[in-house]
Design a protein around this motif. Structure first.
Motif, PDB file in Angstrom:
ATOM      1  N   PRO A  80       6.175  -5.683  -7.008  1.00  0.00           N
ATOM      2  CA  PRO A  80       5.630  -6.618  -6.152  1.00  0.00           C
ATOM      3  C   PRO A  80       3.994  -6.754  -6.278  1.00  0.00           C
ATOM      4  O   PRO A  80       3.421  -7.720  -5.738  1.00  0.00           O
ATOM      5  CB  PRO A  80       6.178  -6.046  -4.977  1.00  0.00           C
ATOM      6  N   VAL A  81       3.576  -5.621  -6.766  1.00  0.00           N
ATOM      7  CA  VAL A  81       2.199  -5.672  -6.735  1.00  0.00           C
ATOM      8  C   VAL A  81       1.516  -6.647  -7.821  1.00  0.00           C
ATOM      9  O   VAL A  81       0.625  -7.352  -7.388  1.00  0.00           O
ATOM     10  CB  VAL A  81       1.460  -4.216  -7.067  1.00  0.00           C
ATOM     11  N   PHE A  82       2.208  -6.553  -8.934  1.00  0.00           N
ATOM     12  CA  PHE A  82       1.886  -7.190  -9.927  1.00  0.00           C
ATOM     13  C   PHE A  82       2.153  -8.651  -9.856  1.00  0.00           C
ATOM     14  O   PHE A  82       1.363  -9.722 -10.100  1.00  0.00           O
ATOM     15  CB  PHE A  82       2.388  -6.658 -11.586  1.00  0.00           C
ATOM     16  N   TRP A  84      -1.358  -0.084  -8.424  1.00  0.00           N
ATOM     17  CA  TRP A  84      -2.993  -0.400  -8.195  1.00  0.00           C
ATOM     18  C   TRP A  84      -3.925   0.310  -9.223  1.00  0.00           C
ATOM     19  O   TRP A  84      -4.803  -0.119  -9.609  1.00  0.00           O
ATOM     20  CB  TRP A  84      -3.102  -0.061  -6.967  1.00  0.00           C
ATOM     21  N   LEU A  85      -3.499   1.481  -9.665  1.00  0.00           N
ATOM     22  CA  LEU A  85      -4.282   2.180 -10.546  1.00  0.00           C
ATOM     23  C   LEU A  85      -4.330   1.580 -11.931  1.00  0.00           C
ATOM     24  O   LEU A  85      -5.359   1.291 -12.344  1.00  0.00           O
ATOM     25  CB  LEU A  85      -3.762   3.737 -10.904  1.00  0.00           C
ATOM     26  N   ALA A  86      -3.232   1.083 -12.274  1.00  0.00           N
ATOM     27  CA  ALA A  86      -3.152   0.036 -13.454  1.00  0.00           C
ATOM     28  C   ALA A  86      -3.977  -1.057 -13.484  1.00  0.00           C
ATOM     29  O   ALA A  86      -4.625  -1.428 -14.294  1.00  0.00           O
ATOM     30  CB  ALA A  86      -1.532  -0.186 -13.734  1.00  0.00           C
ATOM     31  N   LEU A  87      -3.936  -1.853 -12.393  1.00  0.00           N
ATOM     32  CA  LEU A  87      -4.812  -3.060 -12.172  1.00  0.00           C
ATOM     33  C   LEU A  87      -6.139  -2.659 -12.260  1.00  0.00           C
ATOM     34  O   LEU A  87      -6.970  -3.388 -12.732  1.00  0.00           O
ATOM     35  CB  LEU A  87      -4.450  -3.525 -10.835  1.00  0.00           C
ATOM     36  N   GLY A  88      -6.649  -1.424 -11.462  1.00  0.00           N
ATOM     37  CA  GLY A  88      -7.930  -0.996 -11.648  1.00  0.00           C
ATOM     38  C   GLY A  88      -8.393  -0.747 -13.064  1.00  0.00           C
ATOM     39  O   GLY A  88      -9.577  -1.052 -13.371  1.00  0.00           O
ATOM     40  N   LEU A  95       0.825  -1.283   0.047  1.00  0.00           N
ATOM     41  CA  LEU A  95       0.100   0.055   0.050  1.00  0.00           C
ATOM     42  C   LEU A  95       0.778   1.381   0.148  1.00  0.00           C
ATOM     43  O   LEU A  95       0.320   2.484  -0.041  1.00  0.00           O
ATOM     44  CB  LEU A  95      -1.028   0.152   1.099  1.00  0.00           C
ATOM     45  N   SER A  96       2.148   1.148  -0.054  1.00  0.00           N
ATOM     46  CA  SER A  96       3.127   2.336  -0.032  1.00  0.00           C
ATOM     47  C   SER A  96       2.688   3.084  -1.373  1.00  0.00           C
ATOM     48  O   SER A  96       2.463   2.776  -2.407  1.00  0.00           O
ATOM     49  CB  SER A  96       4.320   1.490  -0.015  1.00  0.00           C
TER      50      SER A  96
END
Length: 300
Positions: free
Chosen positions: A165-167, A25-29, A17-18
């Motif tokens: 790490p998010v992906f 996260w925006l890209a995933l959304g 969440l950093s």
């Protein structure tokens, strides 16, 4: 995670969440939103974005052109560029559809996946054997994993951590949600052998690079290539057959296609060099049939 079963840790970590990951996260959304846009419109957007990649992704385009120059030296420059353009288009169409596998229903997705050669899988199931799917890095490869999971086949695979790490968390969490056991690459081959002996089929990526020390050099498109010689050992130790599979995206029908071929016959032969060459020749045949489906940006 248990030492005896070193699967990917899918638990959420607060560090994701950093603020440095907010764009991720925006890209995933955005990908989740794209999943509900009509496929024809989404594919047109990919066609529009392709020239931008060809213009600005200098390093990736250089790698792809180098690979294509070596692997398809017999083709003209225009023919090789056509392969490159199609590869970029397919890559974008697969990427823009990636969110489907998270937010759309199985009924919708299974209609989007067309399969040939499924009888080869059924034949192995009838014998009570799992399979080792030999799956090159084509762009829509995750469609294959999704399809097998929905058909009730327990799977396992091996992964290399993504830089983001998010992906990395999202991709492998989705794979694990479908019932697949995702093993860290550094865990080695022993957990895979145990899983296959326990009845799980395995997604084996024949074109992965584990470094010079773990490889042998065998021809690929007429050029010696460092190749991991693990497939013959896996087949021998597990009793599962090696089954070629190529995942494709059909631009005309706007759907995914899985091409499953007959298992390797008389494999392994006992000659490691010959068996590894057999695998490379199989992959080469797939890529000659569908060169535009492959990730030519890999340093092969």
């Amino acid at each position: 995670m248990p030492v005896s079963d070193p699967v990917f840790d899918t638990s959420f970590q607060a560090r994701l969440l950093s603020p440095r990951y907010w764009l991720s996260w925006l890209a995933l959304g955005l990908l989740f939103v794209m999943a509900f846009i009509p496929v024809c419109l989404r594919d047109k957007l990919a066609d529009w974005l392709t020239p931008l990649v060809l213009r600005f992704s200098k390093k990736q385009i250089y790698i792809a052109n180098t690979n294509l120059d070596i692997c398809f030296a017999e083709l003209s420059e225009a023919e090789r560029q056509a392969i490159l353009h199609k590869s970029v288009r397919i890559g974008f169409k697969s990427l823009l559809g990636f969110g489907e596998f998270t937010v759309r229903s199985p009924a919708y997705l299974m209609k989007r996946i067309q399969v040939s050669g499924w009888h080869h899988i059924e034949a192995e199931q009838a014998e009570g054997r799992p399979v080792i799917l030999v799956v090159p890095h084509s762009w829509p490869v995750d469609a294959a994993g999704y399809y097998f999971a929905q058909r009730g086949i327990e799977m396992c695979t091996m992964m290399k951590s993504a830089r983001n790490p998010v992906f990395d968390w999202h991709i492998n969490r989705e794979r694990a949600k479908s019932g697949c056991r995702v093993y860290e690459r550094q865990a080695g081959i022993k957990p895979i052998i145990k899983a296959v002996k326990g009845g799980r089929s395995f997604f084996y990526l024949p074109d992965q690079d584990h470094g010079r020390e773990a490889s042998i050099f065998v021809p690929f498109f007429g050029r010696a290539k460092a190749t991991l010689p693990a497939l013959p050992r896996l087949v021998k130790l597990t009793g599962a057959k090696a089954v070629p599979l190529l995942a494709c995206y059909d631009e005309a029908q706007h759907c995914y296609r899985l091409e499953i071929e007959a298992p390797f016959a008389d494999y392994p032969s006992g000659d490691l060099q010959a068996d590894t060459l057999h695998m490379n020749q199989m992959v080469e045949g797939q890529l000659r049939r569908h060169p535009g489906q492959y990730m030519w940006f890999l340093k092969i």
